[in-house]
Design a protein around this motif. Structure first.
Motif, PDB file in Angstrom:
ATOM      1  N   GLN A  82       0.850  -1.170   0.000  1.00 13.09           N
ATOM      2  CA  GLN A  82       0.000   0.000   0.000  1.00 13.09           C
ATOM      3  C   GLN A  82       0.895   1.232   0.000  1.00 13.09           C
ATOM      4  OE1 GLN A  82      -3.230  -1.481   3.022  1.00 13.09           O
ATOM      5  NE2 GLN A  82      -4.212  -0.118   1.568  1.00 13.09           N
ATOM      6  N   VAL A 100      -4.294   0.477   7.432  1.00 13.57           N
ATOM      7  CA  VAL A 100      -3.140   0.157   6.588  1.00 13.57           C
ATOM      8  C   VAL A 100      -2.001  -0.444   7.394  1.00 13.57           C
ATOM      9  CG1 VAL A 100      -3.666   1.885   4.853  1.00 13.57           C
ATOM     10  CG2 VAL A 100      -2.267   2.515   6.805  1.00 13.57           C
ATOM     11  N   GLU A 256       0.424   7.934   0.283  1.00 17.07           N
ATOM     12  CA  GLU A 256      -0.337   7.873  -0.971  1.00 17.07           C
ATOM     13  C   GLU A 256      -0.268   9.157  -1.789  1.00 17.07           C
ATOM     14  OE1 GLU A 256      -4.173   6.075  -0.688  1.00 17.07           O
ATOM     15  OE2 GLU A 256      -3.396   4.324   0.372  1.00 17.07           O
ATOM     16  N   ARG A 527     -10.498  -4.778   1.490  1.00 17.24           N
ATOM     17  CA  ARG A 527      -9.178  -4.746   0.846  1.00 17.24           C
ATOM     18  C   ARG A 527      -8.463  -6.095   0.903  1.00 17.24           C
ATOM     19  NH1 ARG A 527      -9.253   0.045   3.977  1.00 17.24           N
ATOM     20  NH2 ARG A 527      -9.318   1.968   2.733  1.00 17.24           N
ATOM     21  N   MET A 558     -11.037  -1.986  -3.801  1.00 22.36           N
ATOM     22  CA  MET A 558     -10.618  -0.666  -3.328  1.00 22.36           C
ATOM     23  C   MET A 558     -11.774   0.301  -3.524  1.00 22.36           C
ATOM     24  SD  MET A 558      -8.003   0.754  -6.256  1.00 22.36           S
ATOM     25  CE  MET A 558      -8.253   2.510  -5.909  1.00 22.36           C
ATOM     26  N   THR A 601      -2.857  -3.307  -6.097  1.00 23.59           N
ATOM     27  CA  THR A 601      -3.370  -3.604  -4.761  1.00 23.59           C
ATOM     28  C   THR A 601      -4.083  -2.363  -4.229  1.00 23.59           C
ATOM     29  OG1 THR A 601      -1.131  -3.131  -3.912  1.00 23.59           O
ATOM     30  CG2 THR A 601      -1.753  -5.436  -4.182  1.00 23.59           C
ATOM     31  N   THR A 603      -5.737   0.920  -2.531  1.00 21.74           N
ATOM     32  CA  THR A 603      -5.325   2.139  -1.858  1.00 21.74           C
ATOM     33  C   THR A 603      -6.123   2.282  -0.565  1.00 21.74           C
ATOM     34  OG1 THR A 603      -7.000   3.431  -3.012  1.00 21.74           O
ATOM     35  CG2 THR A 603      -4.843   3.257  -4.055  1.00 21.74           C
ATOM     36  N   ARG A 604      -5.688   3.188   0.285  1.00 17.71           N
ATOM     37  CA  ARG A 604      -6.456   3.512   1.483  1.00 17.71           C
ATOM     38  C   ARG A 604      -7.360   4.710   1.239  1.00 17.71           C
ATOM     39  NH1 ARG A 604      -5.845   7.128   5.706  1.00 17.71           N
ATOM     40  NH2 ARG A 604      -3.852   7.833   4.865  1.00 17.71           N
ATOM     41  N   MET A 612      -2.669   0.664  -6.390  1.00 19.53           N
ATOM     42  CA  MET A 612      -1.241   0.823  -6.141  1.00 19.53           C
ATOM     43  C   MET A 612      -0.451  -0.088  -7.084  1.00 19.53           C
ATOM     44  SD  MET A 612      -0.339   2.962  -3.780  1.00 19.53           S
ATOM     45  CE  MET A 612      -1.561   4.192  -3.321  1.00 19.53           C
TER      46      MET A 612
END
Length: 627
Positions: A82, A100, A256, A527, A558, A601, A603-604, A612
């Motif tokens: 992440q 995360v 991010e 996630r 996501m 993968t 993201t937050r 990502m």
């Protein structure tokens, strides 16, 4: 459960005969020693827990350099990238993760907690496996022994002793790596040293700049480097061990945000621990541990509305532990202990538009933990373990974590385990006291708790081994965040199954396969993948050892704005080809993500529209030397 089958090139470094090991049946390989579940010596069949073990030689055969690469070969565990920075790969156990950070799995290195008390993040993101003797993965609650953060699992890492070896590695994208271990012994004294260093120019990615609206695509890389030095010295009943580590990442994403040359992160760790063993009388043993650690986590980036932003999170920890083991009868043992921890934490940041600020002021935390465990063995082979731990946090209150387990060998080929355990995770300083731009802490948070029931069946016949695990989990007071952190009022129940199969196909071929299915995961865990699998195939002949391994992750999601977007599942294929030049040297080629899988993968932040980006194919060559 994973059992390491060692290769000839690896064994030759230690003067061992591979054919002797290959002749052993799987039943004997199941006698590998496990200590993390009960703090006493167990085997994979007798340990009252779901445990996966990798030895030093199996890790080297696979070509896994860092802990995050190994995690995806453990049933129920998953690790993926992440956007915290270019080197952090967060992991989870059994599909649940609060944020995360990997707050629900406790990492220990030679008994030292390797997570930050301030935010529960991993203290060393790229933890080297070169000087590791063994890694034990406990799947399920571990708070009855270890307290907070041993919520869904424990990763217990033991480093090597008494070995002299080194390796030099070079590869694509400017990769350079050196690892070495050295030992010295005289009489009842010994010294063990380890040095790990890596540096990489990084790969090139298309990133998303969310500092502008709408987000724009930019080009970035993920250069990173790190060095750690570890030592362990023993004389008589005393042992002193310590570590100094610094890791840095640039460019890529920081929290991010893609800010190119501005992005920089630092992870600094240092610890020192003194231990003494005492034998009061036959059957009664005590180990005293006094430790000190200091962690620093620093980030530089640019955030929309704040401009150039720098954060500095610092903490120190002082720890005193007394562990006791008492064999008070031929078929009964009692383990009990006391743990005291003092933590001092601070988190400040500086922005271009608002100046110097505090995420939270200096925070002190005192933790007291007491545990007790009784193990009873019966003539029928039945083993009963009953125990629990009481923890008191001066800022969030107390918790009690019980455990009960039954292990019964129903026949020479079959063993059944029935387990029940509870665990907790205390809110960290960020969750309690954070004063951020869009998120603030909640000092009224309660610890989140979990109750887990497991049923395990292990079967061994001929050259085959099969382990099936079913688990059911209920989380109470789960912590989540909106504009602040809150405890959920409703319980979250989820369950799953883990299957692991290993077979010795011949003296040259070994195969290991596992699969995980998770069901009814909490809505907040979108996630995480609910289907996982991996395999490890090893071939040894003469001077050659060839290992092919792969891990699979199912669909993850996501959030993009108000919508959840499904991300494709993927396989990552790896291989390591090793050739024994002579008794003291091996030459190898190692490849990661050989199919150059282009996968994303989650993201937050919901501002991203793209997943990502992860690393593509990586090829490297190395030389191992044993002395």
């Amino acid at each position: 459960m994973c059992v390491a089958v060692l290769s000839s090139p690896a064994l030759a470094m230690h003067g061992l005969d591979a054919e002797e090991l290959y002749s052993l049946p799987l039943q004997e390989l199941m006698e590998l020693e496990i200590t993390s579940s009960t703090l006493t010596r167990k085997t994979l069949r007798s340990v009252p827990a779901s445990v996966t073990v990798f030895t030093r030689d199996q890790i080297r055969e696979m070509g896994a350099d860092y802990l995050y690469e190994l995690i995806n070969f453990v049933p129920g565990f998953q690790a993926f990238r992440q956007g915290a920075d270019g080197m952090q790969y967060f992991h989870s156990a059994r599909g649940h993760r609060t944020s995360v950070k990997s707050r629900e799995v406790l990492i220990l290195v030679d008994g030292v907690r390797m997570i930050r008390e301030a935010d529960s993040g991993a203290a060393i993101p790229m933890l080297s496996l070169y000087n590791v003797a063994k890694v034990e993965f406990i799947r399920g609650p571990g708070s009855a022994i270890y307290g907070s953060n041993a919520f869904l699992g424990v990763i217990n890492i033991e480093t090597v002793r008494g070995q002299d070896a080194a390796q030099v590695v070079g590869g694509e994208h400017g990769r350079m790596q050196f690892n070495g271990v050295y030992s010295f012994a005289q009489g009842d004294s010994e010294l063990n040293l380890a040095l790990n260093h890596f540096a990489e120019d990084g790969q090139t990615y298309t990133l998303e700049n969310i500092n502008v609206s709408p987000p724009q695509q930019v080009t970035g890389k993920d250069p990173r480097k790190g060095t750690d030095f570890q030592f362990s010295a023993r004389t008589g009943d005393y042992r002193l061990q310590g570590m100094i580590s610094r890791q840095e990442a640039e460019d890529y994403y920081i929290v991010e945000r893609a800010a190119s040359d501005l992005n920089h992160s630092y992870h600094d760790v240092a610890y020192l621990q003194l231990m003494r063993d005492l034998d009061w009388q036959p059957g009664l043993h005590t180990r005293l541990e006094l430790g000190y650690s200091a962690n620093a986590f620093k980030l530089n980036t640019e955030i929309r509305g704040l401009g150039i932003t720098r954060t500095d999170q610092q903490e120190t920890n002082l720890q005193l532990i007394a562990r006791n083991a008492w064999q008070y009868a031929s078929q009964n043992s009692l383990e009990f202990g006391l743990e005291l921890r003092e933590s001092d934490m601070s988190s400040v940041y500086s922005t271009q538009t608002r100046g110097d600020l505090e995420f939270y002021p200096d925070v002190e935390r005192t933790i007291t933990g007491v545990y007790v465990q009784n193990q009873r063995y019966y003539d029928s082979g039945l083993q009963v373990v009953v125990g629990g731990r009481y923890d008191d946090y001066d800022d969030v209150g107390d918790s009690f974590s019980p455990r009960v387990s039954l292990v019964y060998p129903v026949s020479p080929r079959h063993t059944v385990k029935a387990l029940y355990g509870e665990a907790f995770r205390a809110p960290n300083a960020n969750e309690l006291y954070l004063v951020g731009v869009t998120l603030v802490g909640n000092p009224d948070l309660k610890p989140e708790t979990i109750k887990t029931s497991e049923l395990i069946w292990i079967s061994l016949w001929g050259h085959h081994r099969l382990t099936v695990n079913g688990h059911y989990n209920v989380i109470e007071d789960s912590i989540y965040s909106t504009t602040t952190f809150l405890n959920r009022t409703e319980d979250e129940a989820f369950y799953g199954m883990e299957i692991d199969y290993a077979v010795q196909l011949s003296s040259q071929w070994q195969l290991q396969v596992n699969a995980t299915a998770l069901r009814n995961l909490p809505a907040s865990d979108y996630r995480e993948a609910d289907r996982l699998s991996s395999f490890i195939l090893n071939y040894q002949s003469g001077r050659w050892n060839v290992n092919v391994n792969a891990s699979y992750a199912g669909t993850r999601h996501m959030q993009v704005g108000a919508d959840k977007v499904a991300l494709d599942d993927y396989w990552l294929l790896n291989s390591k080809w090793m050739y024994r030049l002579n008794q003291h040297a091996n030459l190898y080629i190692n490849g990661r993500n050989l199919l150059d899988e282009d996968y994303g993968t989650p993201t937050r932040l919901t501002l991203h529209t793209d997943a990502m980006p992860n690393r593509g194919r990586e090829l490297m060559v190395g030389v191992e030397l044993g002395f």
